[in-house]
Scaffold this motif. Structure first.
Motif, PDB file in Angstrom:
ATOM      1  N   PRO A 286       0.813  -1.231   0.000  1.00 35.38           N
ATOM      2  CA  PRO A 286       0.000   0.000   0.000  1.00 35.38           C
ATOM      3  C   PRO A 286       0.840   1.271   0.000  1.00 35.38           C
ATOM      4  O   PRO A 286       0.411   2.295  -0.540  1.00 35.38           O
ATOM      5  N   ARG A 287       2.043   1.234   0.594  1.00 36.28           N
ATOM      6  CA  ARG A 287       2.773   2.492   0.694  1.00 36.28           C
ATOM      7  C   ARG A 287       3.589   2.815  -0.565  1.00 36.28           C
ATOM      8  O   ARG A 287       4.177   3.896  -0.657  1.00 36.28           O
ATOM      9  N   ALA A 288       3.598   1.887  -1.541  1.00 30.21           N
ATOM     10  CA  ALA A 288       4.345   2.163  -2.773  1.00 30.21           C
ATOM     11  C   ALA A 288       3.660   3.259  -3.570  1.00 30.21           C
ATOM     12  O   ALA A 288       2.446   3.211  -3.786  1.00 30.21           O
ATOM     13  N   GLY A 289       4.432   4.240  -4.000  1.00 25.68           N
ATOM     14  CA  GLY A 289       3.876   5.355  -4.763  1.00 25.68           C
ATOM     15  C   GLY A 289       4.435   5.386  -6.174  1.00 25.68           C
ATOM     16  O   GLY A 289       4.922   4.372  -6.695  1.00 25.68           O
ATOM     17  N   ALA A 290       4.383   6.564  -6.787  1.00 25.72           N
ATOM     18  CA  ALA A 290       4.741   6.703  -8.201  1.00 25.72           C
ATOM     19  C   ALA A 290       6.183   6.278  -8.476  1.00 25.72           C
ATOM     20  O   ALA A 290       6.463   5.541  -9.428  1.00 25.72           O
ATOM     21  N   LEU A 291       7.108   6.739  -7.601  1.00 17.77           N
ATOM     22  CA  LEU A 291       8.524   6.428  -7.848  1.00 17.77           C
ATOM     23  C   LEU A 291       8.782   4.927  -7.678  1.00 17.77           C
ATOM     24  O   LEU A 291       9.486   4.298  -8.491  1.00 17.77           O
ATOM     25  N   ALA A 292       8.177   4.332  -6.648  1.00 15.96           N
ATOM     26  CA  ALA A 292       8.350   2.890  -6.419  1.00 15.96           C
ATOM     27  C   ALA A 292       7.799   2.101  -7.595  1.00 15.96           C
ATOM     28  O   ALA A 292       8.408   1.111  -8.034  1.00 15.96           O
ATOM     29  N   GLY A 293       6.653   2.538  -8.133  1.00 15.51           N
ATOM     30  CA  GLY A 293       6.048   1.841  -9.272  1.00 15.51           C
ATOM     31  C   GLY A 293       6.953   1.877 -10.494  1.00 15.51           C
ATOM     32  O   GLY A 293       7.253   0.842 -11.102  1.00 15.51           O
TER      33      GLY A 293
ATOM     34  N   VAL B 185      12.192   0.907  -2.686  1.00 22.15           N
ATOM     35  CA  VAL B 185      12.002   2.349  -2.925  1.00 22.15           C
ATOM     36  C   VAL B 185      10.855   2.873  -2.056  1.00 22.15           C
ATOM     37  O   VAL B 185      10.928   3.992  -1.515  1.00 22.15           O
ATOM     38  N   ALA B 186       9.804   2.042  -1.911  1.00 19.88           N
ATOM     39  CA  ALA B 186       8.646   2.471  -1.119  1.00 19.88           C
ATOM     40  C   ALA B 186       9.028   2.791   0.321  1.00 19.88           C
ATOM     41  O   ALA B 186       8.413   3.662   0.955  1.00 19.88           O
ATOM     42  N   LEU B 187      10.060   2.105   0.846  1.00 17.35           N
ATOM     43  CA  LEU B 187      10.486   2.357   2.219  1.00 17.35           C
ATOM     44  C   LEU B 187      10.984   3.781   2.393  1.00 17.35           C
ATOM     45  O   LEU B 187      10.874   4.377   3.463  1.00 17.35           O
ATOM     46  N   PHE B 188      11.575   4.320   1.318  1.00 18.12           N
ATOM     47  CA  PHE B 188      12.138   5.671   1.399  1.00 18.12           C
ATOM     48  C   PHE B 188      11.206   6.735   0.824  1.00 18.12           C
ATOM     49  O   PHE B 188      11.501   7.913   0.851  1.00 18.12           O
ATOM     50  N   GLU B 189      10.102   6.268   0.233  1.00 20.68           N
ATOM     51  CA  GLU B 189       9.161   7.225  -0.350  1.00 20.68           C
ATOM     52  C   GLU B 189       8.299   7.824   0.756  1.00 20.68           C
ATOM     53  O   GLU B 189       8.024   7.145   1.753  1.00 20.68           O
ATOM     54  N   ARG B 190       7.876   9.065   0.539  1.00 25.94           N
ATOM     55  CA  ARG B 190       7.002   9.652   1.539  1.00 25.94           C
ATOM     56  C   ARG B 190       5.693   8.854   1.562  1.00 25.94           C
ATOM     57  O   ARG B 190       5.170   8.473   0.513  1.00 25.94           O
ATOM     58  N   ARG B 191       5.181   8.569   2.748  1.00 28.50           N
ATOM     59  CA  ARG B 191       3.967   7.754   2.866  1.00 28.50           C
ATOM     60  C   ARG B 191       2.818   8.414   2.106  1.00 28.50           C
ATOM     61  O   ARG B 191       2.654   9.620   2.130  1.00 28.50           O
TER      62      ARG B 191
END
Lengths: 50, 585
Positions: free
Chosen positions: B530-537, B577-583
């Motif tokens: 759930p916390r994966a965003g645009a950059l993680a994708g 990447v999601a770990l470092f992405e803003r929630r």
């Protein structure tokens, strides 16, 4: 007054519930593999490497 | 082909084209053209899913695979029923959560436009590359059967299929697929009838299975892998002949089929728009689930049946005399002044080898305790089977006309020509026309689906998303029809330049496996992280593709595992990447 069209038949899960249907799919898949396993072990002889 | 065969063949083609074209009224807008107005019955969508996968490859390539290598290929499908169940649970409700026309639209909601576009482009590239092979297979068959050049056959198939798909859209695709699947099944049952008619007077059914099994052809399930090592060899080790073959180099065994096959089929049926599109055409989630589960029930038995046909075909030729070469171009080359003397010498040895194999076969069949009751007779039979294979390979290598990177002549396999040769020589009038029609049906049913899906992804994910977001429905539909025509032309061109050696069925799966795992990975990331965003994708998708590329270029690993590697690559990179992405908000 014109008769209203009959409501469309609802799409019911094949065995009344989806978990039961999924279980049937998995059981049948394992059964087919078991039959193929019997088939192979009964009839097949591995060709030796040349 | 006789005149009646031509009549049957053309009547079927005309019927399919008419049936496709008459659906034009249901393709008045994008919903109708790409989603069948969400009103396709589940059973029709289910048959269409099966027909799309059961391309000409299923008939030509899979029977050839059975003839040459036995039934081991069926293991590739062992993961399919489980994949269908997982798709029904997780992906179908996701796809039907809103009225999308491609599944990649949903990725934009989670990861933004870049990931959606990248996923759509990966689909376009993978399908475009594989489409050449899908047209090429039946084109070769047609060429061998009715004397056309391969390129002429490619053009006929490409033009007819593109024609009705442009006009009728996905409704034409699905309803023609229903008829095509019926003809395919009928054709396969007819071939079984004629094989048994010619085999059973010579051996009873038990002996038929014993003899095929003693030649190693009934290898439908291999539990123990041939190589137990878990560390893959590098390509450098393979080239230098060092290192031990590993488990990952085996194409067909239970484990590769269950796990590699699971990922392949999750990706193919869930994330490849040419299949996932069917899930968007039924009226609701439950109908989409039912259409998927049709394949879950039918695919493994059907694939085993088709491979068994190939094995019976091998036995038929072992009993009634086998040609040295099956491929028409190789037969032609063998008769040329350049090769005739050498081929005559090979043919003489081949005739002796055939006679020996027949003799050993009869001796083995006569054993009251079955083939394993006399180890010496079994060994003689297996040796004679191998001898025939070796001489055929020698002949193919001589006349094949292809060389490897070192300039050494290489074996040009004729796997895809065996079925054609059989039906041409053995089928009576009318039925020959019907079975050739079945091959065409199989080809068209796969091509039409892919053309409509390619057009849909281009219009919805590229044209309407980036180029003309405000375009009218009418304009989008016009562009969609034009793009179907464009992709039909591209597919035909790809088929014309396709160099189809080896087994076509494998070629298709190999091409798909380079891309599919990553597509599956991105949908898994959307659903389960759930916390994966645009950059993680975006980075996850690139990471998955890169993982497959690195493994392909460094290690000797069979293609089924690429699906696992791609998916795990996306999840690993995207998850990190999601770990470092803003929630996400």
């Amino acid at each position: 007054m014109a008769a209203s069209p009959p409501p469309a038949a609802p799409n019911r899960p094949p065995l009344g519930s989806w978990p039961r249907t999924y279980l049937l799919v998995c059981v049948l898949a394992v059964a087919v593999m078991a039959v193929l396993f019997w088939f192979s072990s009964h009839f097949n002889v591995r060709m030796p490497k040349s | 082909m006789r005149i009646v065969d031509w009549i049957v063949f053309f009547a079927f083609l005309a019927y399919v084209v008419w049936d496709g074209v008459r659906r034009r009224d249901s393709a008045k807008n994008l919903e109708g053209y790409y989603a069948g107005s969400r009103s396709i019955p589940w059973w029709a969508a289910g048959l269409s899913i099966m027909a799309t996968q059961a391309s000409a490859i299923t008939i030509i390539g899979t029977t050839g695979q059975g003839h040459e290598h036995g039934m081991d290929f069926v293991q590739t499908y062992f993961g399919l029923p489980f994949a269908m169940v997982l798709l029904c649970i997780f992906l179908v409700p996701f796809f039907r959560s809103r009225a999308v026309l491609t599944p990649y639209e949903l990725l934009e909601d989670r990861f933004g436009p870049a990931t959606r576009t990248l996923a759509s482009l990966i689909f376009l590239a993978s399908r475009c590359l594989a489409l050449g092979a899908v047209i090429y297979a039946p084109a070769v068959a047609l060429s061998a059967m009715i004397g056309l050049q391969t390129w002429e056959s490619v053009v006929v198939i490409g033009v007819l299929t593109t024609g009705y798909t442009v006009i009728g859209g996905v409704s034409a695709v699905i309803w023609t697929d229903v008829k095509q699947m019926t003809v395919i099944l009928l054709g396969l049952v007819l071939v079984l009838f004629f094989l048994l008619r010619d085999l059973l007077p010579v051996f009873d059914f038990g002996q038929v299975l014993d003899l095929a099994g003693a030649a190693g052809k009934l290898n439908a399930l291999e539990v123990e892998p041939e190589h137990a090592g878990l560390w893959p060899r590098t390509l450098a080790e393979v080239a230098s002949g060092t290192g031990q073959p590993s488990f990952w180099e085996e194409k067909y065994n239970l484990w590769a089929g269950l796990f590699g096959g699971l990922f392949l089929h999750l990706s193919y049926f869930g994330c490849d728009h040419s299949q996932a599109q069917r899930l968007l055409t039924s009226k609701d989630v439950d109908a989409s689930r039912k259409s998927l589960l049709m394949s879950a029930f039918a695919k493994v038995p059907m694939q085993a049946f088709v491979l068994l046909l190939g094995v019976l075909m091998w036995l038929f030729y072992a009993v009634h005399g086998q040609p040295l070469l099956y491929k028409a171009t190789q037969v032609e080359a063998a008769a040329s002044a350049e090769f005739a003397p050498a081929v005559a010498e090979i043919q003489a040895r081949f005739d002796v080898a055939l006679a020996e194999r027949r003799q050993n076969m009869e001796a083995l069949a006569a054993l009251p305790g079955g083939p394993s009751s006399d180890a010496a007779a079994l060994a003689r039979y297996q040796e004679s089977v191998r001898n025939v294979q070796a001489i055929r390979k020698e002949a193919r290598t001589l006349v094949g006309g292809e060389v490897d990177g070192n300039g050494v002549p290489k074996d040009v396999a004729d796997t895809n020509d065996i079925f054609c040769r059989f039906i041409l020589d053995q089928m009576p009038p009318v039925l020959l026309g019907l079975i050739i029609a079945a091959i065409f049906a199989a080809a068209m049913s796969s091509i039409d689906s892919v053309l409509n899906a390619l057009s849909g992804a281009t219009v919805v994910d590229i044209y309407k998303r980036w180029l003309r977001p405000d375009c009218s429905e009418r304009e989008a539909l016009r562009v969609g029809r034009g793009l179907t025509l464009f992709w039909g032309a591209v597919a035909t061109y790809m088929a014309l330049s396709f160099a189809g050696g080896g087994s076509i069925v494998e070629q298709i799966n190999k091409i798909g496996s380079f891309f599919y795992g990553s597509l599956l990975g991105i949908f898994a990331l959307a659903l389960f992280v759930p916390r994966a965003g645009a950059l993680a994708g975006a980075l996850g998708l690139i990471g998955g593709m890169a993982s497959v590329l690195v493994v392909h270029n460094v290690y000797k690993v069979e293609f089924l595992w690429y699906n696992v590697i791609g998916c795990v690559g996306v999840l690993a990179v995207g998850g990190a990447v999601a770990l470092f992405e803003r929630r996400r908000a």
